[in-house]
Design a protein around this motif. Structure first.
Motif, mmCIF file in Angstrom:
data_model
loop_
_atom_site.group_PDB
_atom_site.id
_atom_site.type_symbol
_atom_site.label_atom_id
_atom_site.label_comp_id
_atom_site.label_asym_id
_atom_site.label_seq_id
_atom_site.Cartn_x
_atom_site.Cartn_y
_atom_site.Cartn_z
ATOM 1 N N TYR A 36 0.849 -1.173 0.000
ATOM 2 C CA TYR A 36 0.000 0.000 0.000
ATOM 3 C C TYR A 36 0.888 1.227 0.000
ATOM 4 N N LYS A 38 0.847 5.386 0.913
ATOM 5 C CA LYS A 38 0.065 6.340 1.705
ATOM 6 C C LYS A 38 0.670 7.733 1.607
ATOM 7 N N PRO A 44 -4.376 4.601 3.142
ATOM 8 C CA PRO A 44 -3.506 3.779 2.293
ATOM 9 C C PRO A 44 -4.229 3.404 0.991
ATOM 10 N N PHE A 89 3.656 0.754 2.726
ATOM 11 C CA PHE A 89 3.417 -0.277 3.729
ATOM 12 C C PHE A 89 3.355 -1.637 3.065
ATOM 13 N N ASN A 103 -8.002 -9.654 8.695
ATOM 14 C CA ASN A 103 -6.889 -9.110 9.447
ATOM 15 C C ASN A 103 -5.640 -8.995 8.587
ATOM 16 N N LEU A 104 -5.416 -7.799 8.058
ATOM 17 C CA LEU A 104 -4.158 -7.522 7.388
ATOM 18 C C LEU A 104 -3.139 -7.137 8.439
ATOM 19 N N PHE A 106 0.263 -5.295 9.031
ATOM 20 C CA PHE A 106 1.084 -4.288 8.357
ATOM 21 C C PHE A 106 2.459 -4.157 8.988
ATOM 22 N N GLY A 107 3.440 -3.796 8.158
ATOM 23 C CA GLY A 107 4.723 -3.341 8.660
ATOM 24 C C GLY A 107 4.621 -1.877 9.071
ATOM 25 N N LYS A 108 5.737 -1.332 9.550
ATOM 26 C CA LYS A 108 5.727 0.039 10.041
ATOM 27 C C LYS A 108 5.829 1.061 8.922
ATOM 28 N N TYR B 35 -9.124 -0.088 11.473
ATOM 29 C CA TYR B 35 -7.721 -0.172 11.851
ATOM 30 C C TYR B 35 -7.346 1.077 12.641
ATOM 31 N N GLY B 40 4.004 6.617 13.432
ATOM 32 C CA GLY B 40 5.235 5.847 13.300
ATOM 33 C C GLY B 40 5.038 4.347 13.182
ATOM 34 N N GLN B 41 3.779 3.905 13.210
ATOM 35 C CA GLN B 41 3.473 2.478 13.113
ATOM 36 C C GLN B 41 2.586 2.218 11.902
ATOM 37 N N GLY B 42 2.483 0.951 11.545
ATOM 38 C CA GLY B 42 1.531 0.590 10.510
ATOM 39 C C GLY B 42 0.136 0.424 11.092
ATOM 40 N N PRO B 43 -0.880 0.404 10.262
ATOM 41 C CA PRO B 43 -2.241 0.197 10.756
ATOM 42 C C PRO B 43 -2.364 -1.136 11.497
ATOM 43 N N PHE B 45 -5.151 -3.911 13.065
ATOM 44 C CA PHE B 45 -6.527 -4.359 12.915
ATOM 45 C C PHE B 45 -7.305 -4.296 14.216
ATOM 46 N N PHE B 103 -9.188 1.598 1.516
ATOM 47 C CA PHE B 103 -9.190 2.404 2.724
ATOM 48 C C PHE B 103 -9.780 3.796 2.504
#
Lengths: 116, 112
Positions: A36, A38, A44, A89, A103-104, A106-108, B35, B40-43, B45, B103
């Motif tokens: 994704y 963003k 995203p 992401f 439930n995806l 995600f990384g940071k 989400y 600083g983080q990803g989404p 759930f 999204f």
């Protein structure tokens, strides 16, 4: 414990060159992977995905490579353009839409800057 | 066609208050997921709803609840707000539970 890891918080690339964004995962149950993009103040946007039965998927300037044995995937952008500057992401799920629980994981994220 | 819409865009609350966030999915989409994205983080759930039923819940306390209406729109409620609830709350819709998620722009919640 992070199941999806993007170890590079940022990446800077010159316009026209290749951008390579990396992602590692730990859960061998993941079989569908997504990227994704963003922009600030936006949600995203889906970019490209790959199923675990493939090792490569290409869409225009974007190619995703999957190495299941290494639990590693990468996104290649060629050629990079200033408009590609965004946070990218990596996400994973047990199935295409995130499984029965949607439930995806995600990384940071990695912030890509493409300089003119 | 309109994408996923969320309201409000921004919200400021104080600790202990309650908040309701709203989401309208893309027309024809029956699944909505929520989400939380902390800076600083990803989404991360929170919930998924499909056909008005909860299909999944993430690792969030019971202060978080949600519901889906007959028109497939959804609300996320958070009670007894904490400073740590400050985040961007994203809603995603998909035609079913097994499709790519699209999204919305998110609701920025600030808890003071």
């Amino acid at each position: 414990d992070q199941q999806v890891k993007q170890n590079s918080p940022s990446l800077s690339v010159q316009e026209g060159r290749i951008s390579i964004l990396n992602c590692d995962y730990t859960n061998s149950m993941f079989d569908y992977f997504l990227w994704y993009k963003k922009y600030p103040a936006e949600g995203p946007t889906f970019l490209i995905s790959i199923s675990s039965i493939k090792d490569k998927n290409e869409d225009g300037r974007f190619t995703v490579f999957l190495n299941k044995s290494a639990k590693h995937l990468s996104l290649h952008i060629v050629p990079s353009q200033p408009g590609d500057s965004a946070v990218y992401f990596c996400a994973a799920s047990p199935t295409r839409g995130g499984g029965s629980q949607g439930n995806l994981i995600f990384g940071k994220g990695t912030k890509l800057s493409v300089k003119p | 066609d309109a994408g996923v819409t969320q309201s409000p865009t921004h919200l400021i609350k104080t600790r202990g208050q309650q908040v309701t966030l709203r989401c309208s999915p893309i027309s024809g989409h029956k699944s909505v997921s929520w989400y939380q994205q902390v800076l600083g983080q990803g989404p991360q759930f929170i919930f998924q709803y499909y056909e008005k039923e909860e299909r999944g819940r993430g690792n969030f306390p019971d202060r978080f609840s949600a519901r889906q209406f007959p028109n497939y729109s959804s609300e996320l409620n958070v009670n007894a707000l904490l400073l740590g609830d400050s985040a961007l709350y994203l809603c995603a819709s998909s035609p079913g539970v097994d499709n790519e998620q699209f999204f919305g722009p998110g609701t920025r919640l600030t808890v003071l």
